[in-house]
Structures are given as C-alpha cells and as structure tokens.
Design an enzyme around this catalytic site. Structure first.
Site, PDB file in Angstrom:
ATOM      1  N   GLY A 253      29.867  38.134  40.269  1.00 10.12           N
ATOM      2  CA  GLY A 253      29.607  37.153  39.233  1.00 10.12           C
ATOM      3  C   GLY A 253      29.503  35.759  39.809  1.00 10.12           C
ATOM      4  O   GLY A 253      29.948  35.492  40.931  1.00 10.12           O
ATOM      5  N   CYS A 254      28.931  34.842  39.040  1.00  9.92           N
ATOM      6  CA  CYS A 254      28.698  33.481  39.534  1.00  9.92           C
ATOM      7  C   CYS A 254      29.999  32.702  39.709  1.00  9.92           C
ATOM      8  O   CYS A 254      30.272  32.155  40.788  1.00  9.92           O
ATOM      9  CB  CYS A 254      27.729  32.743  38.617  1.00  9.92           C
ATOM     10  SG  CYS A 254      28.164  32.784  36.870  1.00  9.92           S
ATOM     11  N   PHE A 255      30.838  32.640  38.659  1.00  8.17           N
ATOM     12  CA  PHE A 255      32.136  31.977  38.796  1.00  8.17           C
ATOM     13  C   PHE A 255      32.990  32.695  39.838  1.00  8.17           C
ATOM     14  O   PHE A 255      33.706  32.055  40.616  1.00  8.17           O
ATOM     15  CB  PHE A 255      32.866  31.934  37.457  1.00  8.17           C
ATOM     16  CG  PHE A 255      32.727  30.640  36.715  1.00  8.17           C
ATOM     17  CD1 PHE A 255      32.987  29.424  37.328  1.00  8.17           C
ATOM     18  CD2 PHE A 255      32.336  30.633  35.386  1.00  8.17           C
ATOM     19  CE1 PHE A 255      32.865  28.219  36.634  1.00  8.17           C
ATOM     20  CE2 PHE A 255      32.212  29.441  34.675  1.00  8.17           C
ATOM     21  CZ  PHE A 255      32.481  28.232  35.308  1.00  8.17           C
TER      22      PHE A 255
ATOM     23  N   ALA B  92      32.086  31.593  43.386  1.00  4.29           N
ATOM     24  CA  ALA B  92      32.560  30.245  43.712  1.00  4.29           C
ATOM     25  C   ALA B  92      34.061  30.220  43.960  1.00  4.29           C
ATOM     26  O   ALA B  92      34.546  29.573  44.911  1.00  4.29           O
ATOM     27  CB  ALA B  92      32.189  29.278  42.589  1.00  4.29           C
TER      28      ALA B  92
END
Length: 335
Positions: free
Chosen positions: A137-139, A142
């Site tokens: 996932g994107c979050f 990060a």
C-alpha cells in the site's frame, strides 16, 4: 534485448494510467493490452488525456492472457480475487497485484498461487524468484521505509505516525471528500488509528526484526499509532513518525545509511525533505531529526509511483532480471 509482453486489468483508474505511461516507455516491455469493461473500445487517451500522442492503444474488455508474460491487477480491492476466480490464467503467467487482497500473510496463498510481499527494500531476493507479487500500500510503503532500519536493529517498540496524502490516494470514484470544492483549502483526519495499512506495516516490522509472521496472527509486533490526513493537493505522501530513542544521532544516521546503501530508490537526506522532491518519481526520501530523547523520521514519496505503479514496475524489473530502474528514470518537477 530481451522483451516481454504485459497486460493491465483495470487500466482506467489512476494506478492503471500510471502503469500505461511507464510501460509504453519501458525499453523491455510491449504493452499488449489495457483492459477496462466500462471503457472498452475507447482510445486510452480519452480517459488518460496525458497520453495523447504517446500511444494509439485502445481499452480492451478482457485481454488475451495466453499471449503475455506478466499481468498487473489494478481493479481495486476484492477484484483481484475475482479476476483469479473468473479467468483461466496460465500458471506460467506472472501476476503483480496492486490491491490489498494478498498483502497479509494470512491471505498470501490463494488457489495454487503464493504471493510475495513486494517491497524491494525488504524482499529483493524473494521478489527476484517470485511468480506472484502483492504490491504494498502507499501509506504502508512510506511508513515501512521510514521504520525498517529501526525494526532490524530491534529498537522499535512504540511509534506515533502522522501522514498526509493527496486526493489521488482515494481513487477516481467521486465521493464527498474527493470533490475539489471540499478538498480546496481544507484538511481532515480519517480512519484514525484504524487504517488498513497498519497490519501490513506490523508484519513488515516483524520480518525486518527476524520475528516469525504467522498467517493466523497478523496483529503482533510494535505498537503503531497512525493518524492519516487528507491533503489539499493531488499526489504525494508525507509521513512523520515519532518514538523514544536515546541513540546518538550519528549512530542513527549510520544505521539508516547502512540499511539503504544498496537501495536504488530510497535515499536518506541530511537536510529536511519536502513533497516536490518526490512527486512524479519512484523515490522515497527519508530525513531524521533527534531531540531530547525523541526521534522523528520523516518520509516522502509519490503515492501513485513508489506507493503504487512505480513500485509495481520496480518489482517487475526484479522478477524478469531487468535493470531495477528500467523505465523509472523520471524526475520530479522541482517547482
């Protein structure tokens, strides 16, 4: 030069559009089809207007799975399982799924396929030998990249993270909080302490610390308290993670530099970072700040590239033995 054929299922959304843009310029890839049931027959540039003049490809309703080497599943959460259930996919076909369907250990085996979690900075060698990838996932990307060195060192116990994401993180489907009139000059928290990416983050922290990740128990590991925000911009993620840490700043920097010394796209900065450095790139930038026994780790990436389609392409490159940065030598606008 070795060339492969690729297809995209669910190519009309943001991640599908980014993949088309990347794949048609990749030196080792022929994009055989981009499927969309709702736009079948239309030129791709009618939906992704930035591709006008770059490709004459039209959306396909299904795509010929017998004639490709890798398929990217961009059809949204739940739709990946549906695609596997409803398609007779050749066993030799490599799959890169951008949904959350197969990210957790308990979901990594589906039918007769095993999905490898596709964070190259954590699983590079496993990705090279994988046939099926669950793109992070994107979050999650990060936050994981911000915290992995600490997890490996065994000093990650409890962390408080705040992160802000652009409107593209919500996908193309309209809702009250994605309209321009709502987003402009506005900010809000959502899914406070309950975001779905917390579980994959926890599993990655356990893996980095060499602790067992059991399929039936995906909620162990360090306590991660995450508050995501909706931002007044279109793309990018910026996170700040705070934890107790008495190690000297020089030791922490060396820890991070050592962990990422071989990473192609993750870089540790000595100076403060900002979103414009990473937008339209596959980079993740990290910056450390240490004050009064508290460590703050900042990270920034483009949610549609390193947080989605760019990372998917990076995984494809590793799976097929291409240069890891092939098709990903793109730069931020800078201003």
């Amino acid at each position: 030069m070795n060339t492969i054929k690729a297809g995209i299922i669910g190519a009309a959304g943001y991640t599908g559009g980014e993949l088309i843009r990347l794949l048609i310029h990749h030196p080792n890839v022929e994009l055989a089809f981009a499927s969309s049931r709702s736009h079948a027959g239309k030129p791709v540039y009618e939906v992704h207007s930035d591709l006008l003049g770059d490709t004459s490809l039209r959306f396909d309703e299904r795509g010929n799975m017998e004639d490709i080497d890798v398929v990217f599943l961009c059809a949204g959460h739940g739709a990946a399982k549906e695609a596997l259930d409803n398609s007779a996919l050749p066993q030799s076909l490599k799959i890169i799924d951008l949904s959350q369907d197969f990210r957790l250990a308990k979901n990594a085996r589906y039918q007769n396929r095993i999905f490898t979690y596709g964070l190259p900075e954590l699983n590079r060698e496993a990705i090279k030998n994988a046939n099926n990838i669950a793109n992070p996932g994107c979050f999650a990307s990060a936050i994981e990249l911000a915290l992995l060195p600490l997890a490996k060192a065994g000093i990650l116990k409890e962390v408080y993270t705040t992160g802000v994401t652009g409107s593209t993180g919500a996908g193309q489907a309209l809702s009250a909080t994605t309209h321009f009139s709502w987003r402009a000059n506005n900010i809000s928290a959502y899914k406070t302490l309950q975001h779905q990416h917390i579980y994959e983050i926890a599993e990655s922290m356990l893996q980095a610390g060499n602790e067992a990740v059991l399929p039936e128990d995906n909620n162990r590991g360090p306590d991660i308290w995450f508050v995501p925000w909706r931002g007044d911009f279109t793309r990018g993620i910026f996170t700040s993670s705070t934890l107790n840490c008495d190690l000297p700043e020089t030791t922490l920097k060396a820890l991070y530099q050592d962990f990422y010394q071989e990473a192609r796209f993750t870089h540790v900065s000595d100076t403060p970072i900002h979103l414009k450095q990473v937008v339209n790139t596959n980079k993740c930038l990290i910056h450390l700040e240490h004050h009064s026994g508290k460590l703050v780790v900042h990270s920034a990436l483009d949610n549609l590239l390193k947080g989605a389609s760019g990372q998917a392409l990076q995984n494809m490159n590793l799976m097929f033995g291409f240069d890891e940065d092939a098709g990903l030598k793109i730069k931020s606008p800078g201003f």
